[in-house]
Each structure stands twice: as structure tokens, then as C-alpha cells.
Design an enzyme around this catalytic site. Structure first.
Site, PDB file in Angstrom:
ATOM      1  N   HIS A   1     -36.667 -23.805  30.457  1.00 16.00           N
ATOM      2  CA  HIS A   1     -37.657 -23.357  31.446  1.00 16.00           C
ATOM      3  C   HIS A   1     -38.851 -22.720  30.722  1.00 16.00           C
ATOM      4  O   HIS A   1     -40.010 -22.982  31.033  1.00 16.00           O
ATOM      5  CB  HIS A   1     -36.968 -22.355  32.381  1.00 16.00           C
TER       6      HIS A   1
ATOM      7  N   HIS B   1     -25.960 -22.420  30.092  1.00 12.45           N
ATOM      8  CA  HIS B   1     -26.683 -21.494  30.966  1.00 12.45           C
ATOM      9  C   HIS B   1     -27.933 -20.948  30.254  1.00 12.45           C
ATOM     10  O   HIS B   1     -29.056 -21.067  30.749  1.00 12.45           O
ATOM     11  CB  HIS B   1     -25.764 -20.342  31.373  1.00 12.45           C
ATOM     12  N   GLU B   2     -27.704 -20.358  29.091  1.00 13.16           N
ATOM     13  CA  GLU B   2     -28.826 -19.728  28.394  1.00 13.16           C
ATOM     14  C   GLU B   2     -29.861 -20.774  27.979  1.00 13.16           C
ATOM     15  O   GLU B   2     -31.059 -20.505  27.974  1.00 13.16           O
ATOM     16  CB  GLU B   2     -28.330 -18.946  27.176  1.00 13.16           C
TER      17      GLU B   2
HETATM   18 ZN   LIG Z   1     -29.210 -16.155  32.819  1.00 10.28          ZN
END
Ligand SMILES: [Zn+2]
Length: 642
Positions: free
Chosen positions: A447, A440-441
Site C-alpha cells: 500500500h 499482513h505486514e
Molecule cells: Zn497491520
């Protein structure tokens, strides 16, 4: 080829950091001030030149704020953390001052946008909108009050975070109360001189304990301790934050803080937040009740007179159910997730998906010996595109949660994007949930790096609408659930990869409880929304009420969850954004080939249409461009009902 080089960090020792933070921030803030003065006094120039000058100010201020925010959470020396807090406060204060500077506003308001390209026109619109939202168009006594409120909110936010960060609590239990926990975890928790074992409210202690400890009273004690972090000190802080935000919104012409806040998000208005919360809560209601009934039935086999499932029992009985009925034993699962292999696997998987290569840089200084640095380059042509730092294990005084932090915002021909992942993972065997968190991180970090090559800093990396930010990160979690992906790195001590059948059962086990999980998330979202709208006198009573309305688990007497709920500062009234983003993430994921998540034709198109543009276009447009249609609720609803 770009000839940009990453930032050189000082040696980790405190004095070097203090000097570096002080010097670089003083220089950058000076440059920002001088740049702003020059804009105000110079003869009117072409709009493009004014925007370029503004971009430089943005880069300088953003850099100070980023260094301040990161090092106040991660540096091992408390004096450095304090200095870092001070410089990010200075940066925010100067930004607030600029936002209220009528002469500066006049420079932008007077620009002719006719000759600007689309990106630059978008930047000008954004700058003007920010000025308006900062209150520049209000009368003078109001502007002074706005400045005062914003500065005070910065201080309060830091105080709120510090109280949580330094407010770790612990319970002490007898060694036999550790029954149920994995042996390596027990070995790492020896008894003290009094023969008692301390269990802290930090995640690596609290999560396994709540999941595995057979002792219901001890689980409850630990959850009570976790839900009283920051209590009562942070209650007054929260009241002041809510009151000041409400006043600020009204001074700027909005009915409520959520209205002000939501204006620049995909969701658009405060009311839409309340509607969205109820929409999710409704969709989740039937699956939530179905799964809680399963928990209650199993609980009654141990405690025949139990009337309801307490929140301190939920994780434990979900785990019992998964082990007994779904044949997933988390203690077997974790033997496949050795930290070092997982980290290597994460890099291999994301490198393959996004066409990136990571080179470990053991030769560059890092702020703590456990931090690892990597240069990121494009595999196709070897071009350096950023640097990342992984700070993944807990230590005293460090940030307690998991998040991606910006170190440098990437700007074309000016700076490479650099970011840090700050987590609190064990150094040995990990729970699968930790693996999911890591993916997730890393989704945020990718990004930040891939989207960090914009001409305008305003649009760099994760600078999209805030309620879209969690979509790329939540989508990347899917890769931590795929049997073929996991086989590539999740091997046990004998080198055997995790069996596909076990992963399928893990997935089924994960799906168990997603309805009541969604309801609990909507309880948090409701706290974040309603506390901002109402600023209720009795924070504890309102918390208990909202918990009763949204969560299927009851309020634990004596606790005050909002006092330790860090998102109330950072996310304000926008905690709903996680679920909003999840709805979009499920939709984005539906475009991938579920039989081959390594299908690079999809992942590279995703990289180029969703991640690479950063904030240069509205998120809804990016999503439509990738999917070939506007996003919808359908994929999420289908997943929830499954
Ligand atoms: Zn997050």
C-alpha cells in the site's frame, strides 16, 4: 521514466548513523522553518503555489519523523536509537509549533480555493482541518498549554514504548518442562550452568511455548510474565497519557479524546466505537461460547475438576483440539514453511498479483547484516517505483512486534516511496501464523509503495483514514490460506508442496476459535476506548472488569496487560480499527475469484482503485468504487457464523 533514486543509507556502524541522522534532520528542520517563515512574510500568492510550498515543508518534516521512528526501533546501536528518538521528537515538536502558528494559519485561511483542482482543494481542506484540530483558533494561554501537552505526550509515548521494548522478561524452567515443544526449538534452548532453560516473553519464545508446552503451570508463569511487561513502571505513564489526552480534547472543544480522535476516521465519533465493539461482541457471542465449550470438554479429560478454561490454557487446548479432532498438527505444518522459501514466495506471489518485480540489492548499505533490501519496479515497463527493506528477525533492543515503517514517503517527481517491514520471525521453520503475519505486514508495505506516487505528501501511501489502514493488510492474509497460492512456495525438505487437503484442514482449524478471538479483540478495543474515556484510578481492576465483560477467558491475578499494550500509545482509543478494517477486508475479498486468487483482472483493479489512490479520496468512496456498492457487514457476519 522517473529519474528518482532511493535514499542512500550510511554504513551501519553507529558513528556514521549518528552523523547522518543529525545532519539530515538538522538540514530538513531548517528548510521547514525557513519555508514556513517565507510563507508568512511573502506577498499573498496563488493558492497552488502556497500548497506546493507547504508540501515541501510536509516532506521535510515527515522525512525526519520517519527516519527517527524507524531507527529508534531497529538500529543495533543504543546511542543511535536514542538520537533517532530525539530527532523524531524535534520533528513532532516543530509540527506542533506550526499547527499553533496563527500567522501561518492566516496564510491558508485566506487562500482562494476557486482555481484549485479537486486534489488540491482536498489538501487545503485537510490543512485547515489540521490547523483547527491542533488548536490554532484557541486563545493564547490555551495554545501554550496545548503545545506543552503535545510535547509531553511525545516524550511519554517514547518512554512507554522503551519500557516495553527493553522490558523483556523470562522464566526459567527445567529441561523436562519443555516437553511438547518441537525438537528444533528445544535444541535452540539449551540449559544454563544451573541446569535451567530461560524462556523469554519475546514472540519466538512465548508463542510456541504457550501453544505446545504440556506443563500448564509453566505456561501460566510465562503468560503472567508476558502480561506484566511494562508493569508497574508504565502505569503512571499511562495515567498521565490518558489525562493529557482528555485535557487536550476538551481544550479543543471535544467531550472526550475518542471523540476528537474519531472525527478524522471512518467511524466518526467516540460513541460509535462503543456501539461497534458491542455489535461485534454480540455477533461473536454464540460461536465464541460454542468453541470454548469444546476447549473445556477436552481440558476436563486431563483435569476432570476444571471449571473453566484459563487464558494460559486456551492456545494449548485449541492446538490439542486442532491436532486430535481437526487433524492439523502444527509441527507437521511448519515443515512446509522454511523462512527463505516463504520470503521468496511472498515476493513471487505479490509480484504476480500487483504486477511488480523485486530486485535484491545486496550492494546497498543496510542497518544490520540480516536486513535485505529490494528495488521494486513495475513489471510492465520496468519503471522503478520504490525500495523496500525486510528486517525480519529478532535481536536485542529491536522492536518486539511486527509492523511496517515508512522510511521515505513517496511524492511524484520528488521521492520514491521506501518502507521497511520489521518483524520477529524465526530464521528456520516458521509457524503458519508467522506466514500470515508476514503477508499482513506486506499488505501495508505494498500500500505504501503502490499508493506512494501522489502529488501531495499528505495523501501518500497508507495515508487513508486510520481505521481503513488495516483492510488491505488483513485482506492480503487470505493469500496465505489459499491452497494454490501456498503450493507455489510452501514445500518441505524433500521439495513436496503442502497438500491441498492439509490446507483445507488448516483453514477449518483456523476458523475454530474465531468467535472467542473476536471477543478477546473486543476486550482490547474496550480497553483502548474506555481507559481513554475514564482514566480509571485502578487500572488493574478496570482491566479485569472489561476482560470479564468481553473476553471468555478470565483475568490472571498479578498481571496488568495495558502496561505492555503498545497500541495504547500508537492507536490511542482506536484499537477497534483492526476489527473495523477486517469487516471491510472480508467485503473487499468477496469481490475476488475464490477459485483463482491469481486472477489478475481483479487484483490489478484492486491495486488501481484501492491502493494506488492513497489518501486522495475517502476510504468509503474507494471501497464503493471497487465493489460497485457501499461496504457492508454481511461478508464478515457470514464468515463469523460459518
Ligand atoms: Zn497491520
Amino acid at each position: 521514466m522517473s529519474d528518482l533514486t532511493p535514499l542512500s543509507l550510511p554504513e551501519p556502524e553507529g558513528r556514521a548513523y549518528l552523523a547522518w541522522l543529525t545532519d539530515t534532520s538538522a538540514a530538513a528542520l531548517d528548510a521547514a522553518r525557513t519555508g514556513a517563515d517565507r510563507l508568512k512574510t511573502a506577498a499573498p500568492g496563488p493558492a497552488g503555489d502556497v500548497l506546493s510550498a507547504w508540501n515541501n515543508i510536509d516532506i521535510a518534516l515527515g522525512g525526519v519523523a520517519a527516519r527517527g521512528e524507524l531507527f529508534s526501533e531497529v538500529h543495533p546501536d543504543p546511542a543511535v536509537r536514542e538520537q533517532a528518538d530525539a530527532i523524531s521528537q524535534q520533528a513532532r515538536s516543530l509540527a506542533t509549533q506550526f499547527g499553533l502558528d496563527t500567522e501561518l494559519y492566516a496564510v491558508f485561511a485566506g487562500l482562494d480555493a476557486a482555481d484549485l483542482d479537486a486534489d488540491s482543494r482536498r489538501l487545503l481542506e485537510r490543512v485547515l482541518r489540521s490547523f483547527r484540530r491542533s488548536g490554532v483558533a484557541t486563545a493564547e494561554p490555551t495554545r501554550a498549554r496545548i503545545k506543552e501537552i503535545r510535547d509531553r505526550l511525545t516524550v511519554l509515548g517514547q518512554q512507554f514504548a522503551k519500557t516495553i521494548r527493553e522490558g523483556t522478561r523470562a522464566i526459567r524452567v527445567r529441561p523436562e518442562q519443555l516437553a511438547g515443544l518441537p525438537q528444533d526449538w528445544i535444541d535452540a534452548h539449551p540449559a544454563d550452568e544451573q541446569g535451567l532453560v530461560s524462556i523469554t516473553t519475546d514472540y519466538p519464545d512465548a508463542l510456541p511455548f504457550r501453544t505446545f508446552a504440556h506443563d500448564a503451570a509453566a505456561r501460566r508463569d510465562l503468560l503472567v510474565a508476558s502480561l506484566t511487561v511494562g508493569y508497574p513502571d508504565n502505569v503512571a505513564v499511562l495515567h498521565e497519557i490518558f489525562a493529557l489526552r482528555a485535557e487536550l480534547a476538551q481544550l479543543l472543544g471535544y467531550a472526550t479524546w475518542p471523540d476528537y480522535d474519531a472525527e478524522v476516521k471512518m467511524i466518526g465519533s467516540g460513541e460509535a466505537i462503543a456501539t461497534f465493539i458491542d455489535k461485534i461482541a454480540d455477533a461473536a457471542d454464540a460461536p465464541a461460547r460454542r468453541d470454548v465449550a469444546v476447549l473445556l470438554e477436552r481440558l476436563r479429560r486431563d483435569h476432570p475438576d476444571a471449571e473453566r478454561v484459563e487464558s494460559s490454557d486456551a492456545a494449548y487446548y485449541a492446538e490439542v483440539h486442532r491436532r486430535e479432532e481437526l487433524d492439523v498438527d502444527a509441527q507437521v505444518v511448519r515443515t512446509y514453511f522454511d523462512f527463505a522459501k516463504v520470503r521468496a514466495g511472498l515476493l513471487a506471489v505479490t509480484g504476480r498479483l500487483f504486477g511488480l518485480s523485486y530486485t535484491a540489492r545486496t550492494d546497498v548499505p543496510v542497518w544490520h547484516e540480516t536486513v535485505t533490501a529490494y528495488d521494486v519496479s513495475r513489471t510492465a515497463d520496468g519503471e522503478l517505483v520504490g525500495r523496500i527493506y525486510l528486517d525480519l528477525h529478532p535481536r536485542e533492543g529491536k522492536f518486539k512486534h511486527a509492523a511496517q515503517f515508512t522510511l521515505v514517503s513517496g511524492v511524484a517527481e520528488v521521492s520514491l516511496p521506501e518502507g521497511a517491514l520489521v518483524c520477529n520471525l524465526p530464521t528456520g521453520l516458521m509457524e503458519h501464523g508467522d506466514v500470515v503475519t508476514l503477508f499482513h505486514e506486506f499488505g501495508h508495505l505494498i500500500h505504501h509503495v503502490v499508493g506512494g506516487h501522489q502529488r501531495w505528501a499528505e495523501f501518500s501511501g497508507v495515508a487513508t483514514e486510520w481505521d481503513f489502514v488495516e483492510a488491505p493488510s488483513q485482506m492480503l492474509e487470505e493469500w496465505a490460506w489459499d491452497p494454490a497460492v501456498l503450493r507455489s512456495f510452501a514445500t518441505d525438505v524433500a521439495g513436496e508442496p503442502i497438500p491441498a487437503a492439509l490446507v483445507a484442514r488448516m483453514r477449518a482449524a483456523e476458523d475454530f476459535g474465531k468467535g472467542y478471538f473476536a471477543r478477546t479483540q473486543m476486550f482490547y478495543a474496550a480497553l483502548s476506548y474506555y481507559l481513554h474515556v475514564e482514566n480509571p484510578d485502578d487500572l488493574v481492576a478496570r482491566t479485569a472488569e472489561l476482560q470479564a465483560r468481553y473476553s471468555l477467558f478470565g483475568y490472571l491475578p498479578g498481571t496488568c496487560m495495558p502496561a505492555g499494550f503498545g497500541h495504547l500509545d500508537g492507536y490511542g482509543s482506536g484499537y477497534y480499527t483492526y476489527m473495523w478494517s477486517l469487516v471491510i477486508a472480508k467485503d473487499l475479498f468477496s469481490a475476488f475469484n475464490s477459485h483463482d486468487l491469481f486472477d489478475v483482472s481483479v487484483s490489478s483493479r484492486y491495486r488501481d482503485t484501492i491502493l494506488a489512490p492513497g489518501g486522495t479520496r475517502d476510504a468509503a468512496d474507494l471501497v464503493e468504487c471497487f465493489l460497485g456498492r457501499p461496504f457492508s457487514f454481511d461478508a464478515y457476519a457470514a464468515w463469523l457464523a460459518r
